[in-house]
Design a protein around this motif. Structure first.
Motif, PDB file in Angstrom:
ATOM      1  N   UNK A  31       0.828  -1.203   0.000  1.00 60.19           N
ATOM      2  CA  UNK A  31       0.000   0.000   0.000  1.00 60.19           C
ATOM      3  C   UNK A  31       0.865   1.257   0.000  1.00 60.19           C
ATOM      4  N   UNK A  32       1.946   1.234   0.751  1.00 58.82           N
ATOM      5  CA  UNK A  32       2.860   2.385   0.785  1.00 58.82           C
ATOM      6  C   UNK A  32       3.564   2.561  -0.552  1.00 58.82           C
ATOM      7  N   UNK A  33       4.008   1.459  -1.151  1.00 57.44           N
ATOM      8  CA  UNK A  33       4.659   1.558  -2.460  1.00 57.44           C
ATOM      9  C   UNK A  33       3.711   2.167  -3.489  1.00 57.44           C
ATOM     10  N   UNK A  34       2.465   1.708  -3.477  1.00 59.19           N
ATOM     11  CA  UNK A  34       1.475   2.248  -4.410  1.00 59.19           C
ATOM     12  C   UNK A  34       1.247   3.741  -4.166  1.00 59.19           C
ATOM     13  N   UNK A  35       1.207   4.129  -2.891  1.00 55.10           N
ATOM     14  CA  UNK A  35       0.990   5.536  -2.537  1.00 55.10           C
ATOM     15  C   UNK A  35       2.152   6.404  -3.019  1.00 55.10           C
ATOM     16  N   UNK A  36       3.366   5.943  -2.827  1.00 53.25           N
ATOM     17  CA  UNK A  36       4.528   6.724  -3.233  1.00 53.25           C
ATOM     18  C   UNK A  36       4.629   6.834  -4.756  1.00 53.25           C
ATOM     19  N   UNK A  37       4.260   5.768  -5.453  1.00 52.25           N
ATOM     20  CA  UNK A  37       4.275   5.832  -6.918  1.00 52.25           C
ATOM     21  C   UNK A  37       3.199   6.791  -7.435  1.00 52.25           C
ATOM     22  N   UNK A  38       2.064   6.831  -6.729  1.00 55.40           N
ATOM     23  CA  UNK A  38       0.968   7.711  -7.145  1.00 55.40           C
ATOM     24  C   UNK A  38       1.208   9.164  -6.747  1.00 55.40           C
ATOM     25  N   UNK A  39       2.160   9.396  -5.847  1.00 58.67           N
ATOM     26  CA  UNK A  39       2.448  10.749  -5.351  1.00 58.67           C
ATOM     27  C   UNK A  39       3.944  11.019  -5.430  1.00 58.67           C
ATOM     28  N   UNK A  40       4.469  11.166  -6.627  1.00 62.10           N
ATOM     29  CA  UNK A  40       5.917  11.305  -6.793  1.00 62.10           C
ATOM     30  C   UNK A  40       6.486  12.588  -6.195  1.00 62.10           C
ATOM     31  N   UNK A  41       5.626  13.511  -5.791  1.00 65.86           N
ATOM     32  CA  UNK A  41       6.119  14.736  -5.161  1.00 65.86           C
ATOM     33  C   UNK A  41       6.612  14.499  -3.727  1.00 65.86           C
ATOM     34  N   UNK A  42       6.303  13.333  -3.156  1.00 70.81           N
ATOM     35  CA  UNK A  42       6.777  13.002  -1.803  1.00 70.81           C
ATOM     36  C   UNK A  42       8.240  12.575  -1.902  1.00 70.81           C
ATOM     37  N   UNK A  43       9.171  13.336  -1.312  1.00 70.59           N
ATOM     38  CA  UNK A  43      10.588  12.983  -1.448  1.00 70.59           C
ATOM     39  C   UNK A  43      10.942  11.776  -0.573  1.00 70.59           C
ATOM     40  N   UNK A  44      11.793  10.918  -1.103  1.00 64.54           N
ATOM     41  CA  UNK A  44      12.219   9.745  -0.339  1.00 64.54           C
ATOM     42  C   UNK A  44      13.538   9.214  -0.881  1.00 64.54           C
ATOM     43  N   UNK A  45      14.249   8.521  -0.042  1.00 67.76           N
ATOM     44  CA  UNK A  45      15.453   7.831  -0.471  1.00 67.76           C
ATOM     45  C   UNK A  45      15.102   6.505  -1.125  1.00 67.76           C
ATOM     46  N   UNK A  46      16.121   5.710  -1.402  1.00 71.16           N
ATOM     47  CA  UNK A  46      15.888   4.395  -1.989  1.00 71.16           C
ATOM     48  C   UNK A  46      15.203   3.494  -0.974  1.00 71.16           C
ATOM     49  N   UNK A  47      14.165   2.800  -1.436  1.00 67.09           N
ATOM     50  CA  UNK A  47      13.396   1.885  -0.591  1.00 67.09           C
ATOM     51  C   UNK A  47      13.445   0.511  -1.229  1.00 67.09           C
ATOM     52  N   UNK A  48      13.745  -0.479  -0.431  1.00 68.20           N
ATOM     53  CA  UNK A  48      13.736  -1.861  -0.904  1.00 68.20           C
ATOM     54  C   UNK A  48      12.715  -2.669  -0.108  1.00 68.20           C
ATOM     55  N   UNK A  49      12.184  -3.699  -0.755  1.00 65.75           N
ATOM     56  CA  UNK A  49      11.237  -4.582  -0.074  1.00 65.75           C
ATOM     57  C   UNK A  49      11.660  -6.025  -0.289  1.00 65.75           C
ATOM     58  N   UNK A  50      11.325  -6.853   0.702  1.00 70.24           N
ATOM     59  CA  UNK A  50      11.592  -8.280   0.612  1.00 70.24           C
ATOM     60  C   UNK A  50      10.448  -9.067   1.220  1.00 70.24           C
ATOM     61  N   UNK A  51       9.986 -10.069   0.504  1.00 72.58           N
ATOM     62  CA  UNK A  51       8.941 -10.955   1.020  1.00 72.58           C
ATOM     63  C   UNK A  51       9.527 -12.368   1.043  1.00 72.58           C
ATOM     64  N   UNK A  52       9.600 -12.934   2.236  1.00 70.82           N
ATOM     65  CA  UNK A  52      10.376 -14.144   2.461  1.00 70.82           C
ATOM     66  C   UNK A  52       9.488 -15.354   2.752  1.00 70.82           C
ATOM     67  N   UNK A  53       9.897 -16.538   2.327  1.00 68.42           N
ATOM     68  CA  UNK A  53       9.129 -17.757   2.604  1.00 68.42           C
ATOM     69  C   UNK A  53       9.505 -18.367   3.952  1.00 68.42           C
ATOM     70  N   UNK A  54       8.653 -19.243   4.431  1.00 72.71           N
ATOM     71  CA  UNK A  54       8.948 -20.188   5.517  1.00 72.71           C
ATOM     72  C   UNK A  54       9.496 -19.561   6.804  1.00 72.71           C
TER      73      UNK A  54
END
Length: 416
Positions: free
Chosen positions: A151-174
């Motif tokens: 939801x946050x990634x979608x929000x930031x992509x939809x609002x590019x005027x919000x300044x931010x550094x590099x953000x990474x995501x990871x979704x892990x199994x098990x």
């Protein structure tokens, strides 16, 4: 897609982990995790993230590049794909208004979320609550985390005027079967400077302290003999194991401890009169206490060999994971400070609690990626009574967004 619809969509993937497959080394342990991983891969690509990847261990990663020239360390957010093995049935999530008293999950089966058993329900009077029909887990552990992050990634992509550094995501199994996804995760190649998992508890809860954890394997070597001529010859390893267990500190077991009290947990015993294997978990919040428990175990081995003869007992201790706090001291404390500032930005008072268990951040932290744990807002993990207040889910997403903002502010302030 709003965050509630997103979460419910994720619950429709049956990602129950499989303990048997995990024990045989299969990762992920269930096919449903692959299905959710591929779905998330497509969503991340559609959002326009970069470096979207699902590797051969079912680990999903992606990058949202910085949109400012400010020198900001890279922050990452993690959730896990699997749900616990207590139930393996499909999830039938539903949203119910809570107006007090007991909440009926399934009128046909007479299943209720009872206020008398879960008094914290009073905190959500007048709220909408996401529950199941009482025949499965909800899967908020940890699909609420995935929904909040996406939801946050979608929000930031939809609002590019919000300044931010590099953000990474990871979704892990098990995660639920030994933190296996985190153990297979390449921290160095990922390239983040610090991270947060979302894998905890009620709104406001925050974890940056958990066990130092170890596994103990004790092998008792007996001598079998026919009962006709056993006198003076039979050395019963099963009885040796029971005597060993009886020598453990009586009050230092999970059922007698709480908070930051450590323990010895007798987990499994199997064998015959000739040879018996005992497994024990040792846990302590402090490094000193953990080391003392390991020393005590080895002293037990020496004492028993002195009692029953050299070679009667063979004991090995292996470290499982360490306390996250060990990685968040001194100059490495800034992820905690940023998280607390994010909570304050959202008007949430942090409730700092010790976790009497492990989470993916335990492994990530000891592998060089400092990683506190933030709330998802859910209650009653691993239970058919698992529930997730809608406002709490939205608050979890708000905190992730605030962490992004506070990261920028923290390092802008540091630079000045």
């Amino acid at each position: 897609m709003d965050i509630v619809s997103r979460f419910i969509r994720y619950t429709q993937f049956n990602t129950t982990c499989n303990r048997k497959n995990a024990a045989q080394g299969q990762i992920p342990s269930s096919d449903g995790q692959w299905e959710l991983a591929r779905h998330l891969e497509n969503e991340l690509i559609e959002l326009g993230l970069e470096d979207v990847n699902v590797n051969d261990k079912c680990i999903v990663t992606a990058t949202l590049p910085a949109n400012t020239n400010q020198d900001i360390p890279t922050v990452a957010f993690f959730g896990h794909l699997d749900t616990s093995a207590e139930r393996d049935t499909d999830t039938n999530a539903q949203i119910l208004p809570y107006n007090g008293g007991d909440l009926c999950l399934n009128p046909e089966l007479g299943i209720y979320l009872k206020q008398s058993e879960f008094p914290e329900l009073e905190n959500y009077l007048g709220d909408d609550i996401i529950v199941t029909d009482g025949t499965s887990l909800l899967g908020a552990d940890d699909k609420a985390a995935i929904a909040a992050i996406m939801n946050v990634l979608a929000h930031l992509k939809a609002n590019p005027e919000i300044p931010h550094g590099t953000i990474k995501v990871g979704f892990l199994p098990d995660e639920e079967v030994g933190l296996r996804g985190a153990k297979a995760f390449d921290v160095e190649a990922f390239g983040a400077d610090f991270a947060y998992t979302l894998d905890c508890c009620a709104i406001g809860d925050m974890v940056y302290e958990n066990w130092n954890a170890g596994d103990v394997k004790v092998v008792f070597h007996g001598q079998s003999a026919h009962p006709m001529s056993a006198k003076g010859k039979l050395k019963n390893s099963l009885l040796m194991a029971h005597k060993f267990i009886a020598m453990l500190p009586g009050g230092e077991a999970p059922q007698y401890t709480e908070g930051r009290e450590g323990y010895y947990w007798v987990k499994e015993l199997h064998g015959s009169s000739a040879e018996t294997v005992l497994t024990i978990d040792i846990r302590d919040f402090t490094e000193e206490g953990y080391e003392q428990r390991k020393v005590f175990m080895k002293a037990m081995e020496a004492s028993c060999n002195a009692l029953w003869g050299e070679g009667s007992v063979t004991l090995t201790v292996s470290d499982r994971y360490s306390n996250v706090e060990n990685s968040l001291k001194g100059e490495n404390r800034y992820p905690i400070d940023i998280a607390k500032a994010a909570y304050a930005q959202c008007g949430i008072t942090p409730n700092v609690i010790p976790m009497r268990g492990g989470y993916d951040g335990s492994i990530l932290s000891q592998n060089g990626l400092p990683c506190p744990n933030l709330f998802t807002g859910a209650h009653n993990f691993h239970s058919i009574y698992e529930y997730l207040p809608v406002k709490s889910l939205k608050a979890a997403s708000d905190v992730v967004l605030a962490v992004v903002e506070q990261t920028r502010r923290h390092f802008d302030k540091s630079a000045s």
